[in-house]
Write a protein that holds these residues in place. Structure first.
Motif, mmCIF file in Angstrom:
data_model
loop_
_atom_site.group_PDB
_atom_site.id
_atom_site.type_symbol
_atom_site.label_atom_id
_atom_site.label_comp_id
_atom_site.label_asym_id
_atom_site.label_seq_id
_atom_site.Cartn_x
_atom_site.Cartn_y
_atom_site.Cartn_z
ATOM 1 N N THR A 107 4.266 10.452 -8.587
ATOM 2 C CA THR A 107 3.591 11.609 -8.013
ATOM 3 C C THR A 107 3.582 11.521 -6.492
ATOM 4 O O THR A 107 3.932 12.473 -5.797
ATOM 5 C CB THR A 107 2.133 11.683 -8.524
ATOM 6 O OG1 THR A 107 2.158 11.484 -9.935
ATOM 7 C CG2 THR A 107 1.487 13.003 -8.189
ATOM 8 N N CYS A 108 3.178 10.367 -5.968
ATOM 9 C CA CYS A 108 3.123 10.185 -4.518
ATOM 10 C C CYS A 108 4.521 10.207 -3.915
ATOM 11 O O CYS A 108 4.729 10.749 -2.830
ATOM 12 C CB CYS A 108 2.414 8.889 -4.166
ATOM 13 S SG CYS A 108 0.617 9.078 -4.138
ATOM 14 N N ALA A 109 5.498 9.642 -4.603
ATOM 15 C CA ALA A 109 6.874 9.628 -4.094
ATOM 16 C C ALA A 109 7.403 11.044 -3.944
ATOM 17 O O ALA A 109 7.937 11.419 -2.900
ATOM 18 C CB ALA A 109 7.767 8.810 -5.013
ATOM 19 N N VAL A 158 0.859 -1.180 0.000
ATOM 20 C CA VAL A 158 0.000 0.000 0.000
ATOM 21 C C VAL A 158 0.899 1.235 0.000
ATOM 22 O O VAL A 158 1.885 1.289 0.729
ATOM 23 C CB VAL A 158 -0.892 0.046 1.255
ATOM 24 C CG1 VAL A 158 -1.897 1.183 1.147
ATOM 25 C CG2 VAL A 158 -1.585 -1.279 1.458
ATOM 26 N N CYS A 159 0.526 2.216 -0.771
ATOM 27 C CA CYS A 159 1.282 3.466 -0.894
ATOM 28 C C CYS A 159 1.484 4.121 0.479
ATOM 29 O O CYS A 159 0.555 4.224 1.272
ATOM 30 C CB CYS A 159 0.528 4.411 -1.815
ATOM 31 S SG CYS A 159 1.391 5.948 -2.138
ATOM 32 N N SER A 160 2.714 4.566 0.734
ATOM 33 C CA SER A 160 3.043 5.197 2.015
ATOM 34 C C SER A 160 2.701 6.687 2.044
ATOM 35 O O SER A 160 2.830 7.316 3.095
ATOM 36 C CB SER A 160 4.538 5.053 2.311
ATOM 37 O OG SER A 160 4.893 3.698 2.333
ATOM 38 N N ALA A 161 2.309 7.247 0.923
ATOM 39 C CA ALA A 161 1.995 8.686 0.909
ATOM 40 C C ALA A 161 0.736 8.940 1.733
ATOM 41 O O ALA A 161 -0.223 8.169 1.677
ATOM 42 C CB ALA A 161 1.793 9.157 -0.521
ATOM 43 N N GLU A 162 0.777 10.032 2.480
ATOM 44 C CA GLU A 162 -0.346 10.346 3.349
ATOM 45 C C GLU A 162 -1.623 10.531 2.532
ATOM 46 O O GLU A 162 -1.644 11.237 1.534
ATOM 47 C CB GLU A 162 -0.028 11.626 4.126
ATOM 48 C CG GLU A 162 -0.622 11.603 5.516
ATOM 49 C CD GLU A 162 -0.267 12.866 6.273
ATOM 50 O OE1 GLU A 162 0.945 13.173 6.340
ATOM 51 O OE2 GLU A 162 -1.191 13.530 6.762
ATOM 52 N N GLY A 163 -2.697 9.867 2.958
ATOM 53 C CA GLY A 163 -3.995 10.051 2.326
ATOM 54 C C GLY A 163 -4.152 9.391 0.968
ATOM 55 O O GLY A 163 -5.148 9.619 0.288
ATOM 56 N N CYS A 164 -3.193 8.559 0.541
ATOM 57 C CA CYS A 164 -3.327 7.949 -0.796
ATOM 58 C C CYS A 164 -4.096 6.626 -0.708
ATOM 59 O O CYS A 164 -5.227 6.534 -1.154
ATOM 60 C CB CYS A 164 -1.966 7.732 -1.446
ATOM 61 S SG CYS A 164 -2.112 6.866 -3.029
ATOM 62 N N GLY A 165 -3.481 5.606 -0.137
ATOM 63 C CA GLY A 165 -4.178 4.327 0.027
ATOM 64 C C GLY A 165 -4.214 3.443 -1.197
ATOM 65 O O GLY A 165 -4.802 2.363 -1.166
ATOM 66 N N HIS A 166 -3.602 3.863 -2.302
ATOM 67 C CA HIS A 166 -3.549 2.999 -3.480
ATOM 68 C C HIS A 166 -2.606 1.822 -3.224
ATOM 69 O O HIS A 166 -1.640 1.946 -2.470
ATOM 70 C CB HIS A 166 -3.058 3.779 -4.703
ATOM 71 C CG HIS A 166 -4.130 4.588 -5.349
ATOM 72 N ND1 HIS A 166 -3.901 5.401 -6.430
ATOM 73 C CD2 HIS A 166 -5.443 4.707 -5.062
ATOM 74 C CE1 HIS A 166 -5.040 5.989 -6.783
ATOM 75 N NE2 HIS A 166 -5.985 5.584 -5.971
ATOM 76 N N VAL A 167 -2.902 0.688 -3.867
ATOM 77 C CA VAL A 167 -2.014 -0.455 -3.755
ATOM 78 C C VAL A 167 -1.106 -0.494 -4.979
ATOM 79 O O VAL A 167 -1.375 0.155 -5.990
ATOM 80 C CB VAL A 167 -2.807 -1.774 -3.596
ATOM 81 C CG1 VAL A 167 -3.612 -1.755 -2.305
ATOM 82 C CG2 VAL A 167 -3.710 -2.038 -4.791
ATOM 83 N N TYR A 182 5.773 3.634 -2.778
ATOM 84 C CA TYR A 182 4.705 4.516 -3.255
ATOM 85 C C TYR A 182 4.040 3.934 -4.500
ATOM 86 O O TYR A 182 4.668 3.200 -5.261
ATOM 87 C CB TYR A 182 5.267 5.903 -3.553
ATOM 88 C CG TYR A 182 5.882 6.544 -2.346
ATOM 89 C CD1 TYR A 182 5.077 7.085 -1.344
ATOM 90 C CD2 TYR A 182 7.263 6.588 -2.183
ATOM 91 C CE1 TYR A 182 5.634 7.650 -0.215
ATOM 92 C CE2 TYR A 182 7.839 7.154 -1.048
ATOM 93 C CZ TYR A 182 7.006 7.679 -0.072
ATOM 94 O OH TYR A 182 7.558 8.235 1.052
ATOM 95 N N CYS A 183 2.770 4.335 -4.717
ATOM 96 C CA CYS A 183 2.027 3.805 -5.860
ATOM 97 C C CYS A 183 2.493 4.433 -7.163
ATOM 98 O O CYS A 183 2.299 3.863 -8.228
ATOM 99 C CB CYS A 183 0.530 4.046 -5.665
ATOM 100 S SG CYS A 183 0.049 5.777 -5.831
ATOM 101 N N SER A 184 3.074 5.639 -7.081
ATOM 102 C CA SER A 184 3.405 6.385 -8.294
ATOM 103 C C SER A 184 4.527 7.371 -8.007
ATOM 104 O O SER A 184 4.824 7.665 -6.839
ATOM 105 C CB SER A 184 2.176 7.169 -8.759
ATOM 106 O OG SER A 184 1.794 8.088 -7.732
#
Ligand code: ZN
Ligand code: ZN
Length: 176
Positions: free
Chosen positions: A160-162, A135-144, A156-158
């Motif tokens: 962008t999140c990284a 699961v993405c570690s970015a706050e508020g993301c939650g994408h797998v 991270y999922c992407s």
């Protein structure tokens, strides 16, 4: 890691499905439309309410597998997903390259989707380990995501999140 060599780009379809926003009206049809290359040409994509529910269930199951915290948990959830699959592999060159599909070409769309997703996800877990899903570690993301990095270091999922998280961490350091 090149999943193509394992005939397993289908895991990307699984991840996309798990990350689809089920709060958006018409998300199932939109998902099928934007992933049309996965289905036999001419497959009917108008769905009954039951079929829509089945797609939502598959999406939730993929997510369950990705967020599982241990190998037994992953196996349980993976087997729940595989129980919905009806694999019948066949060879095709529909995109110009010889490769395998997991579902019958004439199966209805939900069977094609669920089977492809379940088999693709299982193949990656079995060959590369259950820790490859996360699961993405970015706050508020939650994408797998599925971790295709050589050293399994993805968080991270992407991109962008990284980069969003890098900036946030930098700002947090500046404040202290
Ligand atoms: Zn194909
Ligand atoms: Zn993310």
């Amino acid at each position: 890691m090149d999943y193509d060599t394992y005939g397993s780009t289908a895991v990307e379809l699984a991840i996309d499905l798990a990350n689809a926003d089920a709060q958006v009206a018409g998300w199932v049809e939109a998902f099928l439309d934007s992933h049309g290359e996965w289905f036999t040409e001419g497959t009917v994509t108008e769905l009954s309410p039951q079929q829509r529910e089945a797609v939502a269930r598959t999406s939730a199951l993929v997510r369950d597998v990705a967020v599982a915290q241990s190998e037994p948990e992953v196996m349980d959830r993976l087997n729940a997903l595989l129980a919905l699959a009806s694999p019948r592999p066949y060879a095709t060159t529909h995109d110009g390259e010889l490769h395998l599909h997991y579902a019958r070409p004439d199966a209805e769309v939900v069977e094609q989707l669920t089977t492809t997703v379940a088999m693709g996800l299982s193949q990656v877990v079995v060959q590369h380990g259950w820790r490859r899903l996360g699961v993405c570690s970015a706050e508020g993301c939650g994408h797998v995501y599925v971790d295709t990095s050589r050293n399994a270091s993805r968080r991270y999922c992407s991109n962008t999140c990284a980069s969003r998280s890098t900036v946030a961490a930098y700002r947090a350091r500046q404040r202290t």
